[in-house]
Design a protein around this motif. Structure first.
Motif, PDB file in Angstrom:
ATOM      1  N   ASP A 221      45.668  38.047  39.789  1.00  0.00           N
ATOM      2  CA  ASP A 221      46.379  36.811  39.537  1.00  0.00           C
ATOM      3  C   ASP A 221      45.394  35.848  38.883  1.00  0.00           C
ATOM      4  O   ASP A 221      44.468  35.377  39.514  1.00  0.00           O
ATOM      5  CB  ASP A 221      46.875  36.241  40.863  1.00  0.00           C
ATOM      6  CG  ASP A 221      47.789  35.056  40.636  1.00  0.00           C
ATOM      7  OD1 ASP A 221      47.643  34.383  39.596  1.00  0.00           O
ATOM      8  OD2 ASP A 221      48.643  34.809  41.490  1.00  0.00           O
TER       9      ASP A 221
ATOM     10  N   ASP B 252      46.882  27.189  34.651  1.00  0.00           N
ATOM     11  CA  ASP B 252      47.853  28.147  34.156  1.00  0.00           C
ATOM     12  C   ASP B 252      48.941  28.371  35.216  1.00  0.00           C
ATOM     13  O   ASP B 252      49.158  29.456  35.695  1.00  0.00           O
ATOM     14  CB  ASP B 252      47.130  29.457  33.827  1.00  0.00           C
ATOM     15  CG  ASP B 252      48.115  30.565  33.493  1.00  0.00           C
ATOM     16  OD1 ASP B 252      49.189  30.257  32.960  1.00  0.00           O
ATOM     17  OD2 ASP B 252      47.797  31.727  33.787  1.00  0.00           O
TER      18      ASP B 252
ATOM     19  N   VAL C  85      51.029  33.793  33.869  1.00  0.00           N
ATOM     20  CA  VAL C  85      50.443  34.743  34.805  1.00  0.00           C
ATOM     21  C   VAL C  85      50.474  36.120  34.168  1.00  0.00           C
ATOM     22  O   VAL C  85      51.504  36.582  33.708  1.00  0.00           O
ATOM     23  CB  VAL C  85      51.245  34.801  36.113  1.00  0.00           C
ATOM     24  CG1 VAL C  85      50.649  35.833  37.030  1.00  0.00           C
ATOM     25  CG2 VAL C  85      51.266  33.444  36.760  1.00  0.00           C
TER      26      VAL C  85
ATOM     27  N   ARG D  89      50.379  39.197  35.062  1.00  0.00           N
ATOM     28  CA  ARG D  89      51.239  40.269  35.493  1.00  0.00           C
ATOM     29  C   ARG D  89      52.660  40.159  34.979  1.00  0.00           C
ATOM     30  O   ARG D  89      53.361  41.144  34.828  1.00  0.00           O
ATOM     31  CB  ARG D  89      51.272  40.317  37.017  1.00  0.00           C
ATOM     32  CG  ARG D  89      50.133  41.108  37.572  1.00  0.00           C
ATOM     33  CD  ARG D  89      50.258  41.185  39.046  1.00  0.00           C
ATOM     34  NE  ARG D  89      50.219  39.851  39.644  1.00  0.00           N
ATOM     35  CZ  ARG D  89      49.982  39.647  40.926  1.00  0.00           C
ATOM     36  NH1 ARG D  89      49.759  40.658  41.721  1.00  0.00           N
ATOM     37  NH2 ARG D  89      49.949  38.435  41.410  1.00  0.00           N
TER      38      ARG D  89
ATOM     39  N   ARG E 232      47.379  31.960  47.071  1.00  0.00           N
ATOM     40  CA  ARG E 232      47.297  32.375  45.678  1.00  0.00           C
ATOM     41  C   ARG E 232      45.842  32.549  45.252  1.00  0.00           C
ATOM     42  O   ARG E 232      45.502  33.471  44.528  1.00  0.00           O
ATOM     43  CB  ARG E 232      47.981  31.296  44.839  1.00  0.00           C
ATOM     44  CG  ARG E 232      48.157  31.601  43.400  1.00  0.00           C
ATOM     45  CD  ARG E 232      49.478  32.277  43.125  1.00  0.00           C
ATOM     46  NE  ARG E 232      49.566  32.661  41.737  1.00  0.00           N
ATOM     47  CZ  ARG E 232      50.042  31.869  40.781  1.00  0.00           C
ATOM     48  NH1 ARG E 232      50.510  30.686  41.087  1.00  0.00           N
ATOM     49  NH2 ARG E 232      50.066  32.279  39.533  1.00  0.00           N
TER      50      ARG E 232
ATOM     51  N   VAL F  66      43.181  37.212  46.357  1.00  0.00           N
ATOM     52  CA  VAL F  66      42.942  38.076  45.217  1.00  0.00           C
ATOM     53  C   VAL F  66      42.142  39.299  45.634  1.00  0.00           C
ATOM     54  O   VAL F  66      41.482  39.304  46.664  1.00  0.00           O
ATOM     55  CB  VAL F  66      42.147  37.377  44.105  1.00  0.00           C
ATOM     56  CG1 VAL F  66      42.942  36.241  43.540  1.00  0.00           C
ATOM     57  CG2 VAL F  66      40.812  36.928  44.624  1.00  0.00           C
TER      58      VAL F  66
ATOM     59  N   GLN G  11      52.248  38.862  48.512  1.00  0.00           N
ATOM     60  CA  GLN G  11      51.406  38.052  47.659  1.00  0.00           C
ATOM     61  C   GLN G  11      52.006  37.810  46.280  1.00  0.00           C
ATOM     62  O   GLN G  11      51.937  36.721  45.733  1.00  0.00           O
ATOM     63  CB  GLN G  11      50.060  38.744  47.512  1.00  0.00           C
ATOM     64  CG  GLN G  11      48.994  37.840  46.965  1.00  0.00           C
ATOM     65  CD  GLN G  11      47.883  38.645  46.358  1.00  0.00           C
ATOM     66  OE1 GLN G  11      47.708  39.810  46.711  1.00  0.00           O
ATOM     67  NE2 GLN G  11      47.156  38.043  45.449  1.00  0.00           N
TER      68      GLN G  11
ATOM     69  N   ARG H 248      58.225  29.465  42.413  1.00  0.00           N
ATOM     70  CA  ARG H 248      58.531  29.057  41.036  1.00  0.00           C
ATOM     71  C   ARG H 248      60.026  29.067  40.775  1.00  0.00           C
ATOM     72  O   ARG H 248      60.540  28.265  40.017  1.00  0.00           O
ATOM     73  CB  ARG H 248      57.847  29.999  40.045  1.00  0.00           C
ATOM     74  CG  ARG H 248      56.451  29.581  39.638  1.00  0.00           C
ATOM     75  CD  ARG H 248      56.031  30.253  38.331  1.00  0.00           C
ATOM     76  NE  ARG H 248      55.885  31.693  38.482  1.00  0.00           N
ATOM     77  CZ  ARG H 248      54.778  32.274  38.952  1.00  0.00           C
ATOM     78  NH1 ARG H 248      53.755  31.536  39.321  1.00  0.00           N
ATOM     79  NH2 ARG H 248      54.707  33.574  39.070  1.00  0.00           N
TER      80      ARG H 248
END
Lengths: 209, 209
Positions: free
Chosen positions: A121, A129, A134, A136, B116, B120, B174, B182
DNA sequence: TATTTTTCATGACAATTTGTCAATATCGTA
DNA sequence: TACGATATTGACAAATTGTCATGAAAAATA
Protein backbone atom coordinates in the motif's frame (compact mmCIF):
# COMPACT_ATOMS: atom_id res chain seq x y z
CA UNK A 1 5.35 12.46 -17.57
CA UNK A 2 4.41 16.09 -17.41
CA UNK A 3 1.68 17.60 -19.51
CA UNK A 4 2.15 16.36 -23.04
CA UNK A 5 -0.03 19.06 -24.42
CA UNK A 6 2.55 21.39 -25.83
CA UNK A 7 3.54 22.19 -29.41
CA UNK A 8 2.33 19.70 -31.94
CA UNK A 9 3.83 16.34 -31.45
CA UNK A 10 5.04 17.47 -28.08
CA UNK A 11 7.90 15.30 -27.02
CA UNK A 12 5.90 12.54 -28.60
CA UNK A 13 7.01 9.42 -26.91
CA UNK A 14 9.93 10.86 -25.06
CA UNK A 15 12.62 11.03 -27.64
CA UNK A 16 13.53 7.38 -27.52
CA UNK A 17 16.92 8.13 -26.04
CA UNK A 18 15.32 9.49 -22.94
CA UNK A 19 12.87 6.64 -22.71
CA UNK A 20 15.73 4.24 -22.93
CA UNK A 21 17.47 5.72 -19.90
CA UNK A 22 14.25 5.81 -18.00
CA UNK A 23 13.80 2.16 -18.71
CA UNK A 24 17.30 1.40 -17.54
CA UNK A 25 16.69 3.29 -14.34
CA UNK A 26 13.44 1.52 -13.67
CA UNK A 27 14.93 -1.83 -14.35
CA UNK A 28 17.82 -1.14 -12.01
CA UNK A 29 15.42 0.15 -9.40
CA UNK A 30 13.39 -2.99 -9.64
CA UNK A 31 16.40 -5.13 -8.98
CA UNK A 32 17.58 -3.04 -6.06
CA UNK A 33 14.25 -2.50 -4.37
CA UNK A 34 13.65 -6.21 -4.37
CA UNK A 35 17.15 -7.08 -3.31
CA UNK A 36 17.89 -4.45 -0.70
CA UNK A 37 14.55 -2.85 0.00
CA UNK A 38 13.47 0.75 -0.06
CA UNK A 39 15.56 1.96 2.82
CA UNK A 40 18.86 0.61 1.62
CA UNK A 41 18.45 1.71 -1.96
CA UNK A 42 19.86 5.12 -2.76
CA UNK A 43 19.07 7.10 -5.91
CA UNK A 44 22.80 7.04 -6.49
CA UNK A 45 22.84 3.27 -6.38
CA UNK A 46 20.08 3.11 -8.90
CA UNK A 47 21.89 5.48 -11.23
CA UNK A 48 25.10 3.53 -10.91
CA UNK A 49 23.37 0.23 -11.51
CA UNK A 50 21.70 1.72 -14.54
CA UNK A 51 25.00 3.04 -15.80
CA UNK A 52 23.99 6.64 -16.00
CA UNK A 53 25.28 9.72 -14.29
CA UNK A 54 23.43 10.35 -11.09
CA UNK A 55 22.20 13.68 -12.35
CA UNK A 56 20.24 11.77 -14.92
CA UNK A 57 18.26 10.13 -12.21
CA UNK A 58 16.82 13.44 -11.20
CA UNK A 59 15.86 14.39 -14.71
CA UNK A 60 13.61 11.35 -14.80
CA UNK A 61 12.34 11.11 -11.26
CA UNK A 62 11.91 13.71 -8.65
CA UNK A 63 13.08 11.49 -5.85
CA UNK A 64 13.14 7.98 -4.48
CA UNK A 65 9.49 8.00 -3.58
CA UNK A 66 8.61 8.73 -7.16
CA UNK A 67 10.68 6.00 -8.71
CA UNK A 68 9.30 3.58 -6.18
CA UNK A 69 5.78 4.45 -7.22
CA UNK A 70 6.76 3.96 -10.83
CA UNK A 71 8.32 0.65 -9.96
CA UNK A 72 5.21 -0.53 -8.17
CA UNK A 73 3.04 0.68 -10.97
CA UNK A 74 5.08 -1.09 -13.57
CA UNK A 75 5.12 -4.35 -11.68
CA UNK A 76 1.41 -4.22 -11.35
CA UNK A 77 1.06 -3.51 -15.02
CA UNK A 78 3.24 -6.48 -15.81
CA UNK A 79 1.26 -8.75 -13.60
CA UNK A 80 -1.97 -7.56 -15.09
CA UNK A 81 -0.71 -8.13 -18.59
CA UNK A 82 0.61 -11.54 -17.70
CA UNK A 83 -2.63 -12.65 -16.17
CA UNK A 84 -4.84 -11.29 -18.91
CA UNK A 85 -2.84 -13.14 -21.51
CA UNK A 86 -3.39 -16.38 -19.69
CA UNK A 87 -7.12 -16.23 -19.23
CA UNK A 88 -9.06 -17.73 -22.11
CA UNK A 89 -12.72 -17.14 -22.72
CA UNK A 90 -14.35 -18.37 -19.59
CA UNK A 91 -17.90 -19.47 -18.96
CA UNK A 92 -18.12 -18.80 -15.28
CA UNK A 93 -16.62 -16.96 -12.39
CA UNK A 94 -15.35 -20.23 -11.07
CA UNK A 95 -13.31 -20.88 -14.14
CA UNK A 96 -11.96 -17.39 -14.08
CA UNK A 97 -10.76 -17.78 -10.53
CA UNK A 98 -8.78 -20.87 -11.33
CA UNK A 99 -7.09 -19.36 -14.33
CA UNK A 100 -6.34 -16.12 -12.56
CA UNK A 101 -4.90 -17.72 -9.47
CA UNK A 102 -2.75 -20.01 -11.52
CA UNK A 103 -1.46 -17.14 -13.57
CA UNK A 104 -0.69 -15.06 -10.53
CA UNK A 105 1.23 -17.86 -8.93
CA UNK A 106 3.15 -18.47 -12.10
CA UNK A 107 4.06 -14.83 -12.28
CA UNK A 108 5.17 -14.87 -8.68
CA UNK A 109 7.39 -17.85 -9.35
CA UNK A 110 8.95 -16.21 -12.36
CA UNK A 111 9.55 -12.97 -10.49
CA UNK A 112 10.66 -13.85 -7.00
CA UNK A 113 10.11 -11.10 -4.53
CA UNK A 114 8.44 -8.79 -6.96
CA UNK A 115 4.86 -8.98 -5.78
CA UNK A 116 5.88 -8.83 -2.20
CA UNK A 117 7.75 -5.60 -2.79
CA UNK A 118 5.55 -3.98 -5.35
CA UNK A 119 2.10 -4.65 -4.07
CA UNK A 120 2.42 -2.67 -0.90
CA UNK A 121 0.00 0.00 0.00
CA UNK A 122 1.87 3.03 -1.24
CA UNK A 123 0.14 5.20 1.30
CA UNK A 124 3.06 4.50 3.56
CA UNK A 125 5.40 6.27 1.23
CA UNK A 126 3.11 9.02 0.18
CA UNK A 127 0.15 9.67 2.45
CA UNK A 128 -1.01 12.49 0.23
CA UNK A 129 -1.88 9.86 -2.32
CA UNK A 130 -5.19 9.40 -0.58
CA UNK A 131 -6.97 9.11 -3.87
CA UNK A 132 -7.41 5.85 -5.67
CA UNK A 133 -3.95 6.05 -7.11
CA UNK A 134 -3.26 3.29 -4.66
CA UNK A 135 -1.19 0.98 -6.67
CA UNK A 136 -3.14 -2.14 -6.12
CA UNK A 137 -6.31 -0.66 -7.43
CA UNK A 138 -5.28 -0.84 -11.06
CA UNK A 139 -4.89 -4.55 -10.87
CA UNK A 140 -7.92 -4.97 -8.68
CA UNK A 141 -9.85 -3.41 -11.53
CA UNK A 142 -9.56 -6.67 -13.42
CA UNK A 143 -11.23 -8.51 -10.61
CA UNK A 144 -13.86 -5.86 -10.25
CA UNK A 145 -14.80 -6.20 -13.87
CA UNK A 146 -15.35 -9.92 -13.78
CA UNK A 147 -17.17 -9.62 -10.48
CA UNK A 148 -19.57 -7.14 -12.00
CA UNK A 149 -20.27 -9.38 -14.94
CA UNK A 150 -20.79 -12.38 -12.73
CA UNK A 151 -23.17 -10.49 -10.53
CA UNK A 152 -25.18 -9.53 -13.54
CA UNK A 153 -25.37 -13.20 -14.43
CA UNK A 154 -26.63 -13.83 -10.96
CA UNK A 155 -23.78 -16.19 -10.25
CA UNK A 156 -22.78 -14.43 -7.04
CA UNK A 157 -24.43 -13.77 -3.74
CA UNK A 158 -26.38 -10.56 -3.54
CA UNK A 159 -24.24 -9.09 -0.83
CA UNK A 160 -21.09 -9.27 -2.93
CA UNK A 161 -20.00 -5.75 -3.67
CA UNK A 162 -17.76 -6.00 -6.73
CA UNK A 163 -15.86 -2.86 -5.91
CA UNK A 164 -15.06 -3.93 -2.39
CA UNK A 165 -14.45 -7.56 -3.16
CA UNK A 166 -12.10 -6.79 -6.00
CA UNK A 167 -9.81 -5.21 -3.46
CA UNK A 168 -10.46 -7.99 -1.04
CA UNK A 169 -9.23 -10.52 -3.53
CA UNK A 170 -6.04 -8.57 -4.04
CA UNK A 171 -5.35 -8.36 -0.34
CA UNK A 172 -6.08 -11.98 0.05
CA UNK A 173 -3.75 -13.06 -2.66
CA UNK A 174 -1.04 -10.74 -1.57
CA UNK A 175 -0.99 -11.85 2.02
CA UNK A 176 -1.46 -15.44 1.19
CA UNK A 177 1.00 -16.06 -1.61
CA UNK A 178 4.19 -15.41 0.33
CA UNK A 179 2.84 -17.27 3.30
CA UNK A 180 2.01 -20.30 1.20
CA UNK A 181 5.50 -20.13 -0.19
CA UNK A 182 7.01 -20.06 3.29
CA UNK A 183 4.87 -23.02 4.24
CA UNK A 184 6.19 -24.95 1.29
CA UNK A 185 2.87 -25.40 -0.41
CA UNK A 186 2.89 -26.27 -4.07
CA UNK A 187 1.29 -24.06 -6.62
CA UNK A 188 -1.49 -26.57 -7.20
CA UNK A 189 -2.31 -26.79 -3.56
CA UNK A 190 -2.24 -23.06 -3.12
CA UNK A 191 -4.55 -22.48 -6.03
CA UNK A 192 -6.95 -25.14 -4.83
CA UNK A 193 -7.16 -23.80 -1.32
CA UNK A 194 -7.67 -20.24 -2.33
CA UNK A 195 -10.03 -21.00 -5.18
CA UNK A 196 -12.33 -23.06 -2.99
CA UNK A 197 -12.27 -20.36 -0.39
CA UNK A 198 -13.21 -17.65 -2.85
CA UNK A 199 -15.81 -19.69 -4.63
CA UNK A 200 -17.59 -20.69 -1.47
CA UNK A 201 -17.52 -17.12 -0.31
CA UNK A 202 -18.99 -15.67 -3.46
CA UNK A 203 -20.60 -18.18 -5.81
CA UNK A 204 -24.18 -19.17 -5.12
CA UNK A 205 -24.17 -22.57 -6.75
CA UNK A 206 -20.67 -23.78 -7.33
CA UNK A 207 -20.23 -26.43 -9.97
CA UNK A 208 -16.93 -27.84 -8.77
CA UNK A 209 -17.14 -28.50 -5.06
CA UNK B 1 17.76 -4.08 24.35
CA UNK B 2 21.03 -5.97 24.61
CA UNK B 3 21.61 -9.14 26.57
CA UNK B 4 19.85 -8.78 29.86
CA UNK B 5 21.78 -11.65 31.30
CA UNK B 6 24.37 -9.81 33.32
CA UNK B 7 24.57 -9.24 37.06
CA UNK B 8 21.31 -9.93 38.74
CA UNK B 9 18.62 -7.58 37.71
CA UNK B 10 20.67 -6.42 34.77
CA UNK B 11 19.43 -3.09 33.52
CA UNK B 12 16.03 -4.62 34.04
CA UNK B 13 13.60 -2.51 32.16
CA UNK B 14 15.73 0.26 30.81
CA UNK B 15 16.26 2.80 33.51
CA UNK B 16 12.94 4.61 33.30
CA UNK B 17 14.58 7.77 32.01
CA UNK B 18 15.69 6.03 28.89
CA UNK B 19 12.38 4.30 28.44
CA UNK B 20 10.66 7.61 28.70
CA UNK B 21 12.66 9.09 25.85
CA UNK B 22 12.15 6.04 23.77
CA UNK B 23 8.44 6.33 24.30
CA UNK B 24 8.50 9.96 23.30
CA UNK B 25 10.38 9.12 20.15
CA UNK B 26 8.00 6.34 19.21
CA UNK B 27 5.02 8.48 19.84
CA UNK B 28 6.42 11.27 17.70
CA UNK B 29 7.30 8.78 15.01
CA UNK B 30 3.80 7.43 14.97
CA UNK B 31 2.38 10.86 14.40
CA UNK B 32 4.83 11.71 11.65
CA UNK B 33 4.75 8.42 9.80
CA UNK B 34 0.99 8.63 9.59
CA UNK B 35 0.95 12.28 8.71
CA UNK B 36 3.81 12.56 6.26
CA UNK B 37 4.72 9.01 5.44
CA UNK B 38 8.01 7.19 5.59
CA UNK B 39 9.78 9.10 2.89
CA UNK B 40 9.08 12.57 4.23
CA UNK B 41 9.89 11.75 7.82
CA UNK B 42 13.46 12.35 8.85
CA UNK B 43 15.05 11.00 12.02
CA UNK B 44 15.75 14.64 12.83
CA UNK B 45 12.09 15.49 12.56
CA UNK B 46 11.22 12.71 14.92
CA UNK B 47 13.79 13.86 17.44
CA UNK B 48 12.58 17.43 17.20
CA UNK B 49 8.96 16.43 17.58
CA UNK B 50 9.90 14.33 20.57
CA UNK B 51 11.84 17.20 22.07
CA UNK B 52 15.13 15.44 22.37
CA UNK B 53 18.50 16.13 20.85
CA UNK B 54 18.90 14.36 17.58
CA UNK B 55 21.82 12.37 18.86
CA UNK B 56 19.40 10.75 21.24
CA UNK B 57 17.51 9.28 18.37
CA UNK B 58 20.48 7.19 17.41
CA UNK B 59 21.01 5.87 20.89
CA UNK B 60 17.56 4.34 20.74
CA UNK B 61 17.23 3.32 17.14
CA UNK B 62 19.83 2.47 14.63
CA UNK B 63 18.07 4.23 11.81
CA UNK B 64 14.74 5.11 10.29
CA UNK B 65 14.03 1.58 9.18
CA UNK B 66 14.35 0.40 12.73
CA UNK B 67 12.05 2.93 14.28
CA UNK B 68 9.54 2.23 11.56
CA UNK B 69 9.58 -1.44 12.44
CA UNK B 70 9.11 -0.57 16.07
CA UNK B 71 6.24 1.70 15.16
CA UNK B 72 4.55 -0.99 13.11
CA UNK B 73 5.12 -3.52 15.83
CA UNK B 74 3.65 -1.28 18.46
CA UNK B 75 0.60 -0.46 16.42
CA UNK B 76 -0.04 -4.10 15.85
CA UNK B 77 0.35 -4.79 19.52
CA UNK B 78 -2.15 -2.08 20.30
CA UNK B 79 -4.64 -3.43 17.84
CA UNK B 80 -4.23 -6.91 19.16
CA UNK B 81 -4.76 -5.75 22.70
CA UNK B 82 -7.77 -3.70 21.73
CA UNK B 83 -9.43 -6.55 19.92
CA UNK B 84 -8.72 -9.16 22.57
CA UNK B 85 -10.29 -6.97 25.21
CA UNK B 86 -13.45 -6.71 23.20
CA UNK B 87 -14.04 -10.35 22.48
CA UNK B 88 -16.10 -12.08 25.13
CA UNK B 89 -16.34 -15.82 25.52
CA UNK B 90 -17.69 -16.97 22.22
CA UNK B 91 -19.47 -20.15 21.30
CA UNK B 92 -18.66 -20.31 17.67
CA UNK B 93 -16.35 -19.09 14.96
CA UNK B 94 -19.19 -17.08 13.57
CA UNK B 95 -19.61 -15.12 16.75
CA UNK B 96 -15.91 -14.55 16.95
CA UNK B 97 -15.80 -13.11 13.48
CA UNK B 98 -18.45 -10.56 14.25
CA UNK B 99 -16.80 -9.38 17.43
CA UNK B 100 -13.37 -9.27 15.89
CA UNK B 101 -14.44 -7.35 12.82
CA UNK B 102 -16.35 -4.86 14.89
CA UNK B 103 -13.42 -4.33 17.17
CA UNK B 104 -11.02 -3.85 14.30
CA UNK B 105 -13.27 -1.30 12.70
CA UNK B 106 -13.67 0.53 15.95
CA UNK B 107 -9.93 0.65 16.40
CA UNK B 108 -9.50 1.93 12.87
CA UNK B 109 -11.97 4.69 13.53
CA UNK B 110 -10.27 5.70 16.72
CA UNK B 111 -6.86 5.71 15.09
CA UNK B 112 -7.25 7.17 11.65
CA UNK B 113 -4.52 6.20 9.28
CA UNK B 114 -2.76 3.94 11.71
CA UNK B 115 -3.61 0.56 10.29
CA UNK B 116 -3.03 1.71 6.79
CA UNK B 117 0.47 2.83 7.68
CA UNK B 118 1.43 0.20 10.16
CA UNK B 119 0.12 -2.97 8.66
CA UNK B 120 2.31 -2.96 5.62
CA UNK B 121 4.45 -5.85 4.69
CA UNK B 122 7.72 -4.70 6.17
CA UNK B 123 9.63 -6.73 3.63
CA UNK B 124 9.75 -3.61 1.53
CA UNK B 125 11.78 -1.83 4.13
CA UNK B 126 13.91 -4.70 5.16
CA UNK B 127 14.09 -7.62 2.74
CA UNK B 128 16.49 -9.45 5.03
CA UNK B 129 13.58 -9.91 7.39
CA UNK B 130 12.56 -12.96 5.44
CA UNK B 131 11.63 -14.77 8.58
CA UNK B 132 8.24 -14.60 10.16
CA UNK B 133 9.08 -11.33 11.84
CA UNK B 134 6.69 -9.96 9.29
CA UNK B 135 4.74 -7.53 11.29
CA UNK B 136 1.32 -8.73 10.42
CA UNK B 137 2.00 -12.23 11.58
CA UNK B 138 1.81 -11.39 15.28
CA UNK B 139 -1.70 -10.21 14.89
CA UNK B 140 -2.58 -12.96 12.47
CA UNK B 141 -1.66 -15.33 15.27
CA UNK B 142 -4.89 -14.48 16.99
CA UNK B 143 -6.86 -15.57 13.99
CA UNK B 144 -4.81 -18.67 13.59
CA UNK B 145 -5.55 -19.71 17.13
CA UNK B 146 -9.29 -19.44 16.79
CA UNK B 147 -9.16 -21.11 13.40
CA UNK B 148 -7.37 -24.06 14.88
CA UNK B 149 -9.87 -24.42 17.65
CA UNK B 150 -12.76 -24.17 15.28
CA UNK B 151 -11.28 -26.76 13.01
CA UNK B 152 -10.95 -29.11 15.91
CA UNK B 153 -14.62 -28.54 16.61
CA UNK B 154 -15.28 -29.46 13.03
CA UNK B 155 -16.95 -26.14 12.40
CA UNK B 156 -14.83 -25.38 9.37
CA UNK B 157 -14.33 -26.94 5.99
CA UNK B 158 -11.60 -29.53 5.83
CA UNK B 159 -9.54 -27.61 3.36
CA UNK B 160 -9.18 -24.61 5.65
CA UNK B 161 -5.57 -24.33 6.63
CA UNK B 162 -5.53 -22.26 9.82
CA UNK B 163 -2.01 -21.02 9.28
CA UNK B 164 -2.66 -19.84 5.77
CA UNK B 165 -6.12 -18.52 6.40
CA UNK B 166 -5.07 -16.53 9.42
CA UNK B 167 -2.88 -14.51 7.15
CA UNK B 168 -5.56 -14.41 4.52
CA UNK B 169 -7.94 -12.81 6.96
CA UNK B 170 -5.42 -10.13 7.79
CA UNK B 171 -4.82 -9.31 4.17
CA UNK B 172 -8.48 -9.25 3.51
CA UNK B 173 -9.24 -6.88 6.32
CA UNK B 174 -6.33 -4.67 5.56
CA UNK B 175 -7.15 -4.20 1.92
CA UNK B 176 -10.82 -3.94 2.49
CA UNK B 177 -11.07 -1.54 5.40
CA UNK B 178 -9.66 1.53 3.72
CA UNK B 179 -11.56 0.77 0.57
CA UNK B 180 -14.83 0.51 2.45
CA UNK B 181 -14.02 3.79 4.07
CA UNK B 182 -13.42 5.42 0.71
CA UNK B 183 -16.69 4.02 -0.53
CA UNK B 184 -18.49 5.55 2.39
CA UNK B 185 -19.74 2.33 3.86
CA UNK B 186 -20.81 2.35 7.46
CA UNK B 187 -19.15 0.18 10.02
CA UNK B 188 -22.22 -2.02 10.30
CA UNK B 189 -22.39 -2.59 6.59
CA UNK B 190 -18.70 -3.30 6.35
CA UNK B 191 -18.80 -5.81 9.15
CA UNK B 192 -21.82 -7.53 7.65
CA UNK B 193 -20.32 -7.83 4.20
CA UNK B 194 -17.02 -9.15 5.38
CA UNK B 195 -18.44 -11.44 8.01
CA UNK B 196 -20.79 -13.11 5.56
CA UNK B 197 -17.97 -13.50 3.13
CA UNK B 198 -15.69 -15.12 5.66
CA UNK B 199 -18.36 -17.33 7.15
CA UNK B 200 -19.50 -18.66 3.83
CA UNK B 201 -15.90 -19.31 2.87
CA UNK B 202 -15.02 -21.22 5.97
CA UNK B 203 -17.96 -22.38 8.08
CA UNK B 204 -19.62 -25.61 7.10
CA UNK B 205 -23.06 -24.97 8.56
CA UNK B 206 -23.54 -21.33 9.31
CA UNK B 207 -26.21 -20.45 11.82
CA UNK B 208 -26.81 -16.87 10.77
CA UNK B 209 -27.23 -16.75 7.01
C1' DT C 1 24.92 13.41 52.66
C1' DA C 2 29.27 13.14 50.06
C1' DT C 3 31.70 10.51 46.79
C1' DT C 4 32.17 7.39 43.17
C1' DT C 5 30.42 4.86 39.29
C1' DT C 6 27.40 4.07 35.66
C1' DT C 7 24.17 5.40 32.34
C1' DC C 8 22.27 8.74 29.20
C1' DA C 9 21.60 13.00 26.62
C1' DT C 10 23.62 16.48 24.01
C1' DG C 11 25.11 18.97 20.00
C1' DA C 12 29.37 20.05 17.43
C1' DC C 13 31.42 17.76 13.85
C1' DA C 14 32.42 14.39 10.03
C1' DA C 15 30.60 11.44 6.52
C1' DT C 16 27.28 10.50 3.41
C1' DT C 17 23.46 11.40 0.56
C1' DT C 18 20.50 14.37 -2.09
C1' DG C 19 19.56 17.73 -5.35
C1' DT C 20 21.04 21.69 -8.80
C1' DC C 21 22.72 23.41 -12.87
C1' DA C 22 26.10 25.27 -16.30
C1' DA C 23 28.65 22.96 -19.58
C1' DT C 24 28.64 19.40 -22.96
C1' DA C 25 27.14 15.73 -25.87
C1' DT C 26 23.66 13.59 -28.85
C1' DC C 27 19.97 13.41 -32.06
C1' DG C 28 16.99 14.84 -35.85
C1' DT C 29 16.61 17.86 -39.55
C1' DA C 30 17.68 21.25 -43.18
C1' DT D 1 27.91 20.07 -42.07
C1' DA D 2 25.51 23.29 -39.27
C1' DC D 3 21.63 24.32 -36.32
C1' DG D 4 18.32 23.92 -32.81
C1' DA D 5 16.22 21.14 -29.51
C1' DT D 6 16.71 17.96 -25.99
C1' DA D 7 19.16 14.87 -22.81
C1' DT D 8 23.33 13.70 -20.11
C1' DT D 9 26.94 14.70 -17.18
C1' DG D 10 29.51 15.45 -12.97
C1' DA D 11 31.28 19.18 -10.12
C1' DC D 12 29.35 21.59 -6.62
C1' DA D 13 26.07 23.15 -2.91
C1' DA D 14 22.55 21.85 0.32
C1' DA D 15 20.65 18.71 3.33
C1' DT D 16 20.70 14.60 5.97
C1' DT D 17 22.60 11.03 8.59
C1' DG D 18 25.52 9.18 11.89
C1' DT D 19 29.57 9.57 15.54
C1' DC D 20 31.48 10.62 19.68
C1' DA D 21 33.84 13.54 23.38
C1' DT D 22 31.82 15.95 26.97
C1' DG D 23 29.13 16.70 30.75
C1' DA D 24 24.63 16.07 33.26
C1' DA D 25 21.66 13.03 35.78
C1' DA D 26 20.76 8.84 38.25
C1' DA D 27 22.30 4.93 40.92
C1' DA D 28 25.46 2.75 43.81
C1' DT D 29 28.58 3.05 47.56
C1' DA D 30 30.24 4.67 51.74
Amino acid sequence: MTDALEGKLATDRASKRKAEKRGRLLSAARKLFIQRGYHETRPQDIARAADVAHGTFYSHFHDKREIFMAFASEAQEDLHQFVVERIPKVESFEEYIYYALNAIQEFAEQNPGLLRSALVDTKVFDPSDSTGKVVRSKFAAGFIKILKMSRTNDELYDDIDPELMGHAMMGLIQSTAPQAYRMGKSREEFVQLLARFLIRAMVKSPKNL
